[in-house]
Design a protein around this motif. Structure first.
Motif, short mmCIF file in Angstrom:
data_model
loop_
_atom_site.label_atom_id
_atom_site.label_comp_id
_atom_site.label_asym_id
_atom_site.label_seq_id
_atom_site.Cartn_x
_atom_site.Cartn_y
_atom_site.Cartn_z
N LYS A 37 0.81 -1.22 0.00
CA LYS A 37 0.00 0.00 0.00
C LYS A 37 0.84 1.27 0.00
O LYS A 37 0.33 2.35 0.27
CB LYS A 37 -0.92 0.01 1.22
N LEU A 38 2.12 1.16 -0.32
CA LEU A 38 2.98 2.33 -0.34
C LEU A 38 2.65 3.17 -1.57
O LEU A 38 2.73 2.70 -2.70
CB LEU A 38 4.45 1.92 -0.35
N LYS A 39 2.28 4.38 -1.34
CA LYS A 39 1.87 5.28 -2.42
C LYS A 39 3.04 6.18 -2.83
O LYS A 39 3.99 6.37 -2.09
CB LYS A 39 0.69 6.12 -1.98
N GLU A 40 2.91 6.73 -4.01
CA GLU A 40 3.93 7.63 -4.55
C GLU A 40 4.20 8.79 -3.59
O GLU A 40 5.34 9.19 -3.38
CB GLU A 40 3.45 8.17 -5.89
N THR A 41 3.14 9.30 -2.98
CA THR A 41 3.31 10.44 -2.08
C THR A 41 4.12 10.06 -0.84
O THR A 41 4.88 10.89 -0.33
CB THR A 41 1.95 11.01 -1.65
N ALA A 42 3.99 8.84 -0.37
CA ALA A 42 4.76 8.40 0.80
C ALA A 42 6.24 8.35 0.47
O ALA A 42 7.08 8.73 1.29
CB ALA A 42 4.26 7.05 1.29
N TRP A 43 6.59 7.86 -0.73
CA TRP A 43 7.98 7.85 -1.16
C TRP A 43 8.52 9.26 -1.22
O TRP A 43 9.62 9.55 -0.75
CB TRP A 43 8.13 7.24 -2.56
N LYS A 44 7.72 10.15 -1.81
CA LYS A 44 8.14 11.53 -1.99
C LYS A 44 8.39 12.19 -0.63
O LYS A 44 9.41 12.86 -0.44
CB LYS A 44 7.08 12.31 -2.76
N ILE A 45 7.49 12.00 0.30
CA ILE A 45 7.63 12.60 1.63
C ILE A 45 8.88 12.07 2.33
O ILE A 45 9.66 12.83 2.90
CB ILE A 45 6.37 12.36 2.47
#
Length: 68
Positions: A37-45
Motif C-alpha cells: 500500500k505504499l503510495k507515490e506520495t509516501a515515497w516523496k515525503i
C-alpha cells in the motif's frame, strides 16, 4: 516477520536507510511496502525529509563558517 513481503520490505528499507535515502527511524515506508500500500506520495515525503534535513545541515555549516 512471518511472510515474504515483510522480509523483502525489511531488506529494502534497510538498504534505503544505509544509503541515506530514508531516515533511520522511518518505519512507515517499510510497513506500507510490506502491505503493498505504499503510495507515490509516501515515497516523496520520505525522500524530501532526508533532502530537507541534509539541506538544513549544509546551511548551518555554511552559516557557522561565515561567522568565523
Amino acid at each position: 516477520m512471518n511472510n515474504n513481503n515483510e522480509r523483502l520490505a525489511a531488506i529494502i528499507a534497510e538498504k534505503l536507510k544505509e544509503k541515506g535515502l530514508i531516515k533511520s527511524d522511518d518505519t512507515s515506508v517499510e510497513s506500507e511496502l510490506a502491505k503493498g500500500k505504499l503510495k507515490e506520495t509516501a515515497w516523496k515525503i520520505a525522500l524530501e525529509e532526508v533532502l530537507n534535513s541534509n539541506g538544513e545541515e549544509a546551511n548551518e555549516t555554511t552559516e557557522e563558517n561565515a561567522t568565523e
